[in-house]
Design a protein around this motif. Structure first.
Motif, short mmCIF file in Angstrom:
data_model
loop_
_atom_site.label_atom_id
_atom_site.label_comp_id
_atom_site.label_asym_id
_atom_site.label_seq_id
_atom_site.Cartn_x
_atom_site.Cartn_y
_atom_site.Cartn_z
N SER A 232 15.76 35.29 40.05
CA SER A 232 16.55 34.13 40.47
C SER A 232 17.16 33.41 39.28
O SER A 232 16.44 32.87 38.43
CB SER A 232 15.67 33.16 41.26
N ARG B 195 16.39 29.55 39.62
CA ARG B 195 15.18 29.07 38.95
C ARG B 195 15.42 28.89 37.46
O ARG B 195 14.93 27.95 36.83
CB ARG B 195 14.05 30.08 39.19
N THR C 138 2.62 33.81 40.72
CA THR C 138 3.93 34.36 40.41
C THR C 138 3.90 35.17 39.13
O THR C 138 4.48 36.25 39.03
CB THR C 138 4.96 33.22 40.27
N TYR C 139 3.21 34.66 38.11
CA TYR C 139 3.20 35.30 36.81
C TYR C 139 1.94 36.15 36.57
O TYR C 139 1.75 36.69 35.48
CB TYR C 139 3.30 34.25 35.69
N SER D 91 2.07 28.41 44.02
CA SER D 91 2.35 29.82 43.80
C SER D 91 2.59 30.16 42.34
O SER D 91 2.78 31.33 42.00
CB SER D 91 3.57 30.25 44.62
N THR D 92 2.59 29.16 41.48
CA THR D 92 3.01 29.39 40.10
C THR D 92 2.14 30.40 39.39
O THR D 92 2.63 31.37 38.81
CB THR D 92 3.01 28.06 39.33
N ALA E 96 10.16 26.37 43.18
CA ALA E 96 9.04 27.15 43.73
C ALA E 96 7.83 26.26 43.96
O ALA E 96 7.57 25.32 43.20
CB ALA E 96 8.68 28.28 42.77
N THR F 203 13.17 34.52 35.23
CA THR F 203 13.97 35.21 36.24
C THR F 203 13.19 36.37 36.86
O THR F 203 13.17 36.52 38.08
CB THR F 203 15.28 35.73 35.61
N ASP G 219 4.05 25.72 33.65
CA ASP G 219 5.21 26.57 33.93
C ASP G 219 6.41 25.97 33.20
O ASP G 219 6.80 24.84 33.46
CB ASP G 219 5.46 26.61 35.43
N ASN H 123 10.44 35.46 39.42
CA ASN H 123 10.88 34.56 40.50
C ASN H 123 12.01 35.23 41.29
O ASN H 123 13.03 34.62 41.59
CB ASN H 123 11.34 33.22 39.93
#
Length: 737
Positions: free
Chosen positions: A131, A134, A10-11, A6-7, A2, A125, A101, A128
């Motif tokens: 996934s 990942r 993402t969370y 965007s990390t 990723a 998972t 991350d 993301n």
């Protein structure tokens, strides 16, 4: 991988508000930290660097840092709020927190001695796109950061084994049918869950299910997959942050998938075990739903958590010991089978023995206020993986490499001090001048019903040592390593199933009492006894049964209860290549399973806590002592028809009623299962504490005595099973101090 930019986004959905909201959330999490620490610390080194991935509040990372002053702990979390709060709240010279991350390469290759992923990989998972790619990248990066010999520990949720579809019956009367989440009935909450939950198997729509009438009054029945039912069961009590919890798919791998992922990366699985947290079972599962197969038969509760521990081994080293096939042993070369006849009853007993005498040596030392023991880690014991067709009651899987005391066979004529010096030299690389003192030995029978073996156990004070070279003396690729372990953390691991060798546990308990050192808190299932009136009297002969010699050698053959077998065990590397094939002789019951249940009866009255002891006559005891009588705890080989641990308490209750005329009130698992003599038999022992009715106990043929008196005289107890359950029960009830 990723994009880095965007990390954080993402969370971001996990954010729970300001510092007060975080404090409330982490206060709830911290209640489980003792179990988390206990399940992990016995497998970590006591020096080096360990990363706690997804460290959250930092409390668990801090606990680890406090336990080992020589171990550097690094807490890693994606959320800067968590990192800042942890750094401000928990400060030690060997502790730091960093933002990152955990799926990315946070640490350079070969820079860590341990990695801990506790209830965090499902975030990788879930946030993301569910996934697994990942997740695989995450595992690759974490294993790459481990040094050879380092360990990675994952504690998370598990896709449960079982039928594809189930009936889930949920109450409708314990809340509202509509309205805020906090006030909904369990059935209404499920309806809300089914509409909103998305995961890898239903990314674009509601959870598939069918609603039906329930045979249980005040309930509604749903037909759905076991995996979906488990997702709801696991989160039904997390209502405060319901919308956030609904974003997370808790279960992503089955146990087999976890194990395969570890082996692909050259990790030797030290332990792989589903966990059923006793507090969660008692407070969130029992009486709150009904789970059954489509045939209507009740199903055991799914695991509440899962633990897998993997050790990074050198390229080409073995990662698994597997029994390829077994057959009856026609011509024994190592074990021998004999028979003894009881002269009064005529009953014939079979006994298996190996040549020589068994000696356990536990080297120990004190350093910086801690008590350390030296134990064999990763020693190949393939017999623990024999009999895969027998019921696996708890679902745990072992690679076959265990942690145990330094054990060896000695022969007549070898003086104990000479034998101890030889064992330390040959099996630990310790020179004779490192020995500072020897204890007096204790002797006990490992499995006196079928194994003609009495262990002599010695505590040996040595000069502080670590990282010892170990000669290869096993026919596999390695004989493991000798590692220093914190004594009390080993005991805690035993409480929750993280260690499987009974003799290491017994020796550590004896060592701590010898040193006047507290074993620390009990962190297994809490045991709460109700005070009863009346109760059994103290039997003066409870630990001193009358001496009787009642057995004679039986030369007319055997009776067929025990079965000597030879198994061919293969050692496999990470690619599945066979590194070695080794035959091993072992003992199993012909008809019963390899599982044994041990149950220590207990009552609390105004006079204190009493435990019930059985007197048995056994030929192994007479062989070594001249008298057949032995004080033991009630124990039974389990039938193969018992396929799940949840069935065992009912079996115990029936046996106690039939054999001793006592009535069971409540049963607790008394720590994890254990192996008593894995060099001879794959027997796996499940210990229980059993509260019984005090009035019925008065009329039973058990001998009763105060628990504190038993603990004070444990050096006179010679049944290993009684020793294990006595130490554990005393620890659980605070009798050890």
């Amino acid at each position: 991988m990723a994009p880095k930019t965007s990390t954080a986004e993402t969370y971001a959905a996990q954010h729970r508000g300001d510092a007060d909201h975080y404090a409330t959330y982490f206060a709830g999490m911290d209640a489980s930290m003792q179990q988390k620490v206990a399940l992990t610390t016995a497998h970590f080194p006591t020096r080096g660097r360990v990363a706690d991935m997804g460290s959250g509040s930092g409390r668990g990372t801090y606990d680890l840092a406090c336990l080992y002053g020589g171990l550097e702990l690094v807490g890693v979390d994606i959320n800067p709020v968590s990192v800042d709060m942890a750094a401000a709240t928990y400060q030690r010279p060997n502790l730091r927190f960093v933002a990152g991350d955990i799926a990315d390469p946070v640490f350079p290759p070969e820079s860590l001695d341990g990695v801990l992923d506790s209830s965090v990989l499902h975030h990788v998972t879930s946030f993301n796109g569910f996934s697994l790619v990942r997740l695989e990248t995450c595992l690759d990066n974490q294993v790459r950061a481990l040094r050879t010999g380092g360990v990675i520990i994952i504690r998370d949720f598990l896709v449960p084994d079982g039928p594809a579809e189930v009936w889930l019956d949920l109450p409708t009367t314990n809340g509202a049918a509509e309205g805020p989440v906090q006030g909904l009935s369990t059935a209404a909450l499920f309806e809300r869950f089914a509409r909103g939950f998305r995961c890898s198997v239903n990314q674009d729509g509601p959870v598939p299910h069918t609603r039906l009438a329930s045979p249980h009054r005040g309930h509604v029945r749903y037909r759905l997959t076991l995996r979906a039912a488990n997702e709801f069961i696991l989160r039904k009590d997390y209502r405060t942050d319901w919308d956030v919890e609904l974003l997370e798919e808790y279960t992503y791998y089955s146990q087999a998938q976890f194990e395969a992922a570890f082996r692909r990366r050259g990790l030797r699985i030290v332990s792989s075990m589903p966990i059923r947290n006793p507090w969660i079972i008692a407070n969130r599962y029992e009486g709150q739903f009904h789970l059954s197969g489509l045939d209507g038969r009740p199903l055991p509760y799914p695991p509440t958590n899962y633990l897998i521990v993997g050790e990074k081994v050198p390229a080409g080293a073995g990662v698994e010991l597997r029994e390829e096939h077994s057959e009856p042993l026609a011509t024994p070369r190592f074990l021998s089978l004999g028979a003894w006849r009881h002269e009064e009853t005529g009953r014939v007993w079979e006994l298996v023995e190996r040549p020589g005498r068994t000696m356990d040596v536990l080297p120990w030392f004190r350093q910086d206020g801690q008590v350390f023991v030296l134990a064999k880690k990763g020693f190949p014991r393939p017999i623990v993986n024999a009999c895969a067709d027998h019921p696996n009651l708890g679902g745990a899987e072992l690679s076959g490499y265990v942690t145990e005391p330094l054990a060896a066979i000695t022969h007549a004529g070898e003086a104990p001090d000479k034998a101890i010096a030889r064992i330390l030299r040959e099996r630990a690389g310790l020179a004779a001048d490192s020995i500072r003192s020897l204890s007096e030995p204790v002797r006990y029978f490992t499995s006196p019903g079928g194994v003609n073996e009495r262990v002599s156990a010695w505590l040996v004070e040595v000069a502080p040592a670590s990282g010892l070279p170990v000669p290869d003396y096993a026919p596999f690729t390695s004989s493991g390593s000798v590692r220093e372990l914190d004594a009390r953390q080993v005991l805690r691991a035993c409480h929750v199933g993280g260690m499987v060798d009974a003799r290491l546990e017994l020796n550590i308990h004896r060592l701590l009492r010898h040193l006047g050192t507290s074993p620390g808190p009990w962190i297994g299932a809490p045991i709460q006894l109700a005070e009863q009136s009346g109760g059994p009297k103290w039997a003066d002969d409870a630990l001193a049964p009358a001496k009787r010699a009642v057995f004679s050698s039986y030369e007319d053959g055997t009776v067929g209860y025990l079965d000597l077998r030879t198994g061919t065990f293969s050692e496999h590397d990470a690619e599945g290549k066979v590194m070695a094939r080794v035959p091993r002789e072992y003992l199993v019951p012909r008809e019963a399973s390899r599982n044994t249940a041990v149950a220590l009866p207990v009552v609390r009255t105004k006079e204190g806590i009493r435990v019930g002891i059985e007197h048995r006559e056994l030929p192994a005891v007479q062989h070594f002592t001249g008298s057949a009588t032995l004080a033991v705890t009630p124990a039974w080989r389990l039938p193969r028809t018992l396929g799940d641990l949840s069935q065992v308490p009912a079996f115990i209750a029936e046996r106690l009623r039939e054999e001793f005329s006592i009535t069971v009130r409540r049963t607790w698992e008394l720590g994890g299962s254990y192996h008593a003599t894995p060099g001879v038999t794959p027997e796996l022992v499940w210990p229980f504490a059993v509260e019984v009715e005090a009035d019925a106990a008065c009329d039973s043929r058990l001998r009763w005595l105060p628990l504190d008196v038993l603990v004070g005289q444990l050096d006179t107890v010679h049944d290993a099973h009684l020793l294990v359950v006595a130490w554990r029960l005393a620890h659980a009830l605070g009798v050890l101090g």
